[in-house]
Scaffold this active site. Structure first.
Site, short mmCIF file in Angstrom:
data_model
loop_
_atom_site.label_atom_id
_atom_site.label_comp_id
_atom_site.label_asym_id
_atom_site.label_seq_id
_atom_site.Cartn_x
_atom_site.Cartn_y
_atom_site.Cartn_z
N GLY A 1 13.66 -31.76 -34.57
CA GLY A 1 12.53 -31.48 -33.68
C GLY A 1 12.86 -30.35 -32.73
O GLY A 1 13.57 -29.41 -33.09
N SER A 2 12.36 -30.47 -31.50
CA SER A 2 12.48 -29.37 -30.54
C SER A 2 13.88 -29.32 -29.92
O SER A 2 14.61 -30.32 -29.90
CB SER A 2 11.46 -29.57 -29.42
OG SER A 2 11.77 -30.75 -28.70
N ARG A 3 14.20 -28.16 -29.36
CA ARG A 3 15.49 -28.02 -28.69
C ARG A 3 15.52 -28.93 -27.46
O ARG A 3 16.53 -29.56 -27.17
CB ARG A 3 15.72 -26.57 -28.26
CG ARG A 3 17.14 -26.35 -27.78
CD ARG A 3 17.40 -25.01 -27.14
NE ARG A 3 17.08 -23.86 -27.96
CZ ARG A 3 17.52 -22.63 -27.70
NH1 ARG A 3 18.34 -22.43 -26.68
NH2 ARG A 3 17.16 -21.61 -28.44
N ARG A 4 14.38 -29.01 -26.77
CA ARG A 4 14.34 -29.83 -25.56
C ARG A 4 14.59 -31.31 -25.90
O ARG A 4 15.39 -31.98 -25.26
CB ARG A 4 12.98 -29.66 -24.86
CG ARG A 4 13.02 -30.07 -23.42
CD ARG A 4 11.72 -29.77 -22.75
NE ARG A 4 10.61 -30.29 -23.57
CZ ARG A 4 9.33 -30.19 -23.25
NH1 ARG A 4 8.99 -29.56 -22.17
NH2 ARG A 4 8.39 -30.69 -24.02
N GLY A 5 13.89 -31.80 -26.93
CA GLY A 5 14.05 -33.20 -27.33
C GLY A 5 15.45 -33.47 -27.83
O GLY A 5 16.09 -34.46 -27.44
N GLY A 6 15.94 -32.59 -28.71
CA GLY A 6 17.28 -32.77 -29.28
C GLY A 6 18.35 -32.77 -28.21
O GLY A 6 19.27 -33.60 -28.19
N GLU B 1 18.79 -31.38 -35.39
CA GLU B 1 18.42 -30.10 -35.98
C GLU B 1 17.29 -29.59 -35.13
O GLU B 1 16.25 -30.24 -35.03
CB GLU B 1 17.99 -30.35 -37.42
CG GLU B 1 17.96 -29.09 -38.23
CD GLU B 1 16.95 -29.23 -39.34
OE1 GLU B 1 17.02 -30.20 -40.09
OE2 GLU B 1 16.08 -28.36 -39.41
N CYS C 1 11.45 -25.20 -40.22
CA CYS C 1 12.58 -24.81 -39.38
C CYS C 1 13.26 -23.58 -39.95
O CYS C 1 14.01 -22.91 -39.26
CB CYS C 1 13.56 -25.96 -39.26
SG CYS C 1 13.87 -26.78 -40.82
N GLU D 1 12.39 -19.33 -30.68
CA GLU D 1 11.51 -19.75 -31.76
C GLU D 1 10.08 -19.97 -31.25
O GLU D 1 9.88 -20.57 -30.19
CB GLU D 1 12.04 -21.08 -32.35
CG GLU D 1 11.17 -21.65 -33.46
CD GLU D 1 11.62 -23.05 -33.91
OE1 GLU D 1 12.09 -23.84 -33.07
OE2 GLU D 1 11.51 -23.33 -35.12
P1 NAP Z 1 9.80 -33.09 -30.50
O1 NAP Z 1 8.87 -32.98 -29.37
O2 NAP Z 1 11.21 -32.72 -30.25
O3 NAP Z 1 9.72 -34.60 -31.03
C1 NAP Z 1 10.50 -35.10 -32.12
C2 NAP Z 1 10.65 -36.61 -31.98
O4 NAP Z 1 11.52 -36.90 -30.88
C3 NAP Z 1 9.35 -37.33 -31.66
O5 NAP Z 1 9.42 -38.61 -32.22
C4 NAP Z 1 9.35 -37.41 -30.16
O6 NAP Z 1 8.56 -38.47 -29.69
C5 NAP Z 1 10.83 -37.62 -29.88
N1 NAP Z 1 11.27 -37.06 -28.60
C6 NAP Z 1 11.08 -35.79 -28.17
N2 NAP Z 1 11.67 -35.62 -26.98
C7 NAP Z 1 12.25 -36.79 -26.66
C8 NAP Z 1 12.98 -37.25 -25.52
N3 NAP Z 1 13.26 -36.46 -24.49
N4 NAP Z 1 13.40 -38.53 -25.53
C9 NAP Z 1 13.13 -39.36 -26.56
N5 NAP Z 1 12.43 -38.98 -27.64
C10 NAP Z 1 11.99 -37.72 -27.69
O7 NAP Z 1 9.32 -32.23 -31.73
P2 NAP Z 1 7.90 -32.16 -32.46
O8 NAP Z 1 6.88 -33.01 -31.79
O9 NAP Z 1 8.15 -32.43 -33.86
O10 NAP Z 1 7.50 -30.65 -32.34
C11 NAP Z 1 7.55 -29.96 -31.12
C12 NAP Z 1 8.40 -28.72 -31.28
O11 NAP Z 1 9.63 -29.02 -31.93
C13 NAP Z 1 7.79 -27.65 -32.14
O12 NAP Z 1 6.88 -26.87 -31.43
C14 NAP Z 1 9.00 -26.89 -32.59
O13 NAP Z 1 9.37 -25.94 -31.65
C15 NAP Z 1 10.08 -27.91 -32.71
N6 NAP Z 1 10.35 -28.38 -34.10
C16 NAP Z 1 11.43 -27.87 -34.73
C17 NAP Z 1 11.74 -28.31 -36.00
C18 NAP Z 1 12.95 -27.81 -36.71
O14 NAP Z 1 13.16 -28.22 -37.83
N7 NAP Z 1 13.77 -26.99 -36.10
C19 NAP Z 1 10.94 -29.24 -36.63
C20 NAP Z 1 9.84 -29.75 -35.96
C21 NAP Z 1 9.57 -29.31 -34.68
P3 NAP Z 1 6.96 -38.37 -29.74
O15 NAP Z 1 6.57 -38.61 -31.18
O16 NAP Z 1 6.50 -39.47 -28.84
O17 NAP Z 1 6.57 -37.01 -29.25
#
Ligand code: NAP
Length: 532
Positions: free
Chosen positions: A249-254, A273, A310, A400
């Site tokens: 997912g996102s850099r912030r979440g990861g 990732e 990605c 990105e």
């Molecule tokens: P995301 O916001 O990072 O969310 C991914 C998962 O992690 C979701 O289940 C989310 O919950 C959870 N999550 C996120 N932040 C968290 C935190 N601080 N604590 C606990 N759980 C957390 O990513 P996304 O929704 O898939 O997409 C958002 C952005 O991620 C995109 O705009 C893109 O920049 C990036 N992305 C990158 C890749 C890659 O392969 N590099 C793939 C997908 C997305 P929720 O479901 O409740 O939101």
């Protein structure tokens, strides 16, 4: 009776806590149809902290019995998961399409990849050598001190928390690469469903749950938690039963999950990732000889899957040649004539629009689809253009933007390309287009790129990741949290295993893989020599 008849084809909307279903709690959320932005039925109920606790305790109880099963038993289980996913038939494909607006054909392919991954790990377990067994026999009369009998192999880490990816509802989600590799390694798995595709998640979870039951696996082998906010996911990462985390997912979440795991009383490995712009370098001969075809191929790679891969080429470097401006005009024309398309979620749409607005003010050139009829989570595909000098002076241009856009950087010289390559952050992949003479002339560029990426591609684009034993889908931070591993391919299994050494154990008490007679006939290193 067909397996599909045994699977529950209705969505119930609650978590899977081992062999039972969670409660219909008050906190609910819905998926959205990205083409309209409207909520899709049914509502999904967030797991409670008590349900998380139960899932984690079950996983902990399953740790030893599941981890100690023979590889062949786990292989049969993984094959059943794949069979059950296929038995879901069109129901699964239609739900995934509804929740993401990505076409049916995409999910037919993604399902094949998902089941192929599960079977690849089943093959790996049946062959058995993945444990990298090493045996050093004792030398009791060695001088000045005796040498002990020392043997080691990979053993499972324990329960793994897997976060689903928004952009791969099948291949990187409930039964995706992280789950398949963790289950293969012998680790129970607790999945956090992505809020963008909970119905798809429930169907796939039912396929795994049925395989757990049919193969009489320990109850805690698999659980799936729905959750509206971050509380449940974060509590899972902090839970003492969890031994590792997989995330896409996102850099912030990861990064948030990495920091949480590192702050635990007992820190655990986290395989995230995250963001990657996958720099793509066109060397002079490529633009001079194949400009038209490359512009079309680049367009397909940037806009495929609405740019939500990605591995999308988000940064394109062009040399100054007689053909460069024709290449750019051709590419811009194709972008301008690409229809708007919906992104996966309202959040991803907002991030795309906000980042695009900021970037517009930082670049020399910008082209986007001319359509103004946007609905649901639609966005216009676009391309930005900037000089290498400006790129070097504005570091955020290397960030990105997730969606159908890319940034063209015009380099005046090879030295500029080298300087930019040297400044790049870690990436999943980089592509170089040219001929063998270019490769020789730009050997220093290749040497720099090798330090930046997990995969180097010659005359191809970074999208499209082959699932095979030698694939590396990883890279230095921030592409991933650990550049030594891969999320795709059979090497992914070792992320969820650790080396354990047995010293001076009698043969009868050793795991099969380490017994003298090599009953599993696996490849091993014995006293320094490979053999079976
Ligand atoms: P995301 O916001 O990072 O969310 C991914 C998962 O992690 C979701 O289940 C989310 O919950 C959870 N999550 C996120 N932040 C968290 C935190 N601080 N604590 C606990 N759980 C957390 O990513 P996304 O929704 O898939 O997409 C958002 C952005 O991620 C995109 O705009 C893109 O920049 C990036 N992305 C990158 C890749 C890659 O392969 N590099 C793939 C997908 C997305 P929720 O479901 O409740 O939101």
């Amino acid at each position: 009776m067909r397996a599909s008849a045994l699977l529950n084809m209705n969505l119930y909307g609650t978590s899977f806590i081992g062999s039972t279903r969670g409660a219909k709690t008050d906190e609910t959320f819905n998926a959205f149809d990205p083409t309209t932005g409207n909520a899709v039925e049914p509502a999904f109920h967030s797991a409670s902290i008590e349900e998380l606790e139960k899932a984690a305790n079950l996983a902990d109880a399953a740790r030893i019995p599941y981890g100690n099963l023979p590889g062949k038993t786990r292989a049969n289980f993984l094959r059943s998961v794949a069979d059950n996913i296929e038995a879901l038939g069109d129901t699964l494909i239609e739900r995934a399409t509804l929740e993401t607006s990505l076409p049916n054909a995409r999910f037919v392919g993604e399902r094949a990849r998902t089941c192929g991954q599960l079977r690849m790990f089943a093959d790996l377990l049946e062959e058995g050598s993945w444990v990298e067994a090493r045996i050093d026999h004792a030398i009791p009369d060695r001088q000045p001190i005796p040498k002990p009998d020392v043997r080691s192999m990979y053993r499972p880490l324990g329960p793994v928390a897997v976060f689903c990816a928004s952009n791969f509802p099948l291949a990187y989600s409930v039964a995706g690469g992280d789950t398949a590799s963790a289950l293969a390694a012998g680790c129970p798995v607790i999945v956090i469903a992505h809020t963008a595709h909970p119905g798809t998640a429930e169907f796939v979870a039912s396929a795994i749950a049925k395989a757990v039951k049919d193969h009489e696996m320990p109850e805690g082998t698999f659980s799936l938690l729905f959750s509206k906010g971050y509380e449940i996911g974060q509590a899972l990462v902090k839970h003492p039963a969890i031994r590792a985390v997989g995330f896409t997912g996102s850099r912030r979440g990861g990064r948030a999950l990495m920091d949480l795991a590192a702050a635990r009383p007992e820190p655990i490995p986290v395989y995230t990732e995250m963001s990657s712009v996958n720099p793509t370098f066109f060397l002079p001969s490529a633009i001079e000889k194949r400009s038209e075809a490359l512009a079309s191929d680049l367009h397909a790679s940037v806009t495929g899957g609405v740019g939500q891969f990605c591995t999308k080429p988000g940064l394109v470097f062009l040399p100054q040649t007689a053909e460069t401006s024709a290449f750019i005009s051709n590419f811009r024309y194709q972008i301008a004539n690409t229809k708007p398309a919906p992104l996966l979620t309202g959040g991803i749409q907002k991030a795309y629009k906000d980042a695009s607005e900021t970037r517009k003010s930082e670049v020399d050139g910008f082209t986007e689809t001319t359509s103004t009829e946007l609905k649901g989570f639609d966005v216009n595909p676009s391309v930005f253009e900037v000089s290498a000098a400006d790129f070097l002076s504005k570091p955020d241009l290397g960030d990105e933007i997730f969606g159908p856009t890319t940034l063209i950087v015009n380099a005046d010289s090879k030295e500029e390309m080298l300087q930019i390559a040297g400044d790049l952050e870690g990436q999943l992949a980089a592509s170089v287009h040219g001929d063998e003479a270019d490769l020789a002339e730009y050997a220093d560029l290749i040497a720099i790129l090798e330090t930046k990426v997990g995969r180097l591609i010659f005359n191809g684009f970074s999208t499209g990741v082959e699932v095979c034993p030698s694939m590396v889908h990883g890279g230095p931070y921030p592409a991933t949290s650990d550049s030594r591993s891969t999320a795709v391919g059979s090497r992914a299994i070792t992320r969820f295993a650790r080396l354990v050494c047995f010293q001076n154990f009698p043969d009868s008490a050793l795991p099969e893989e380490l017994k003298d007679s090599n009953p599993l006939a696996i490849w091993r290193m014995t006293d320094g020599e490979m053999g079976r």
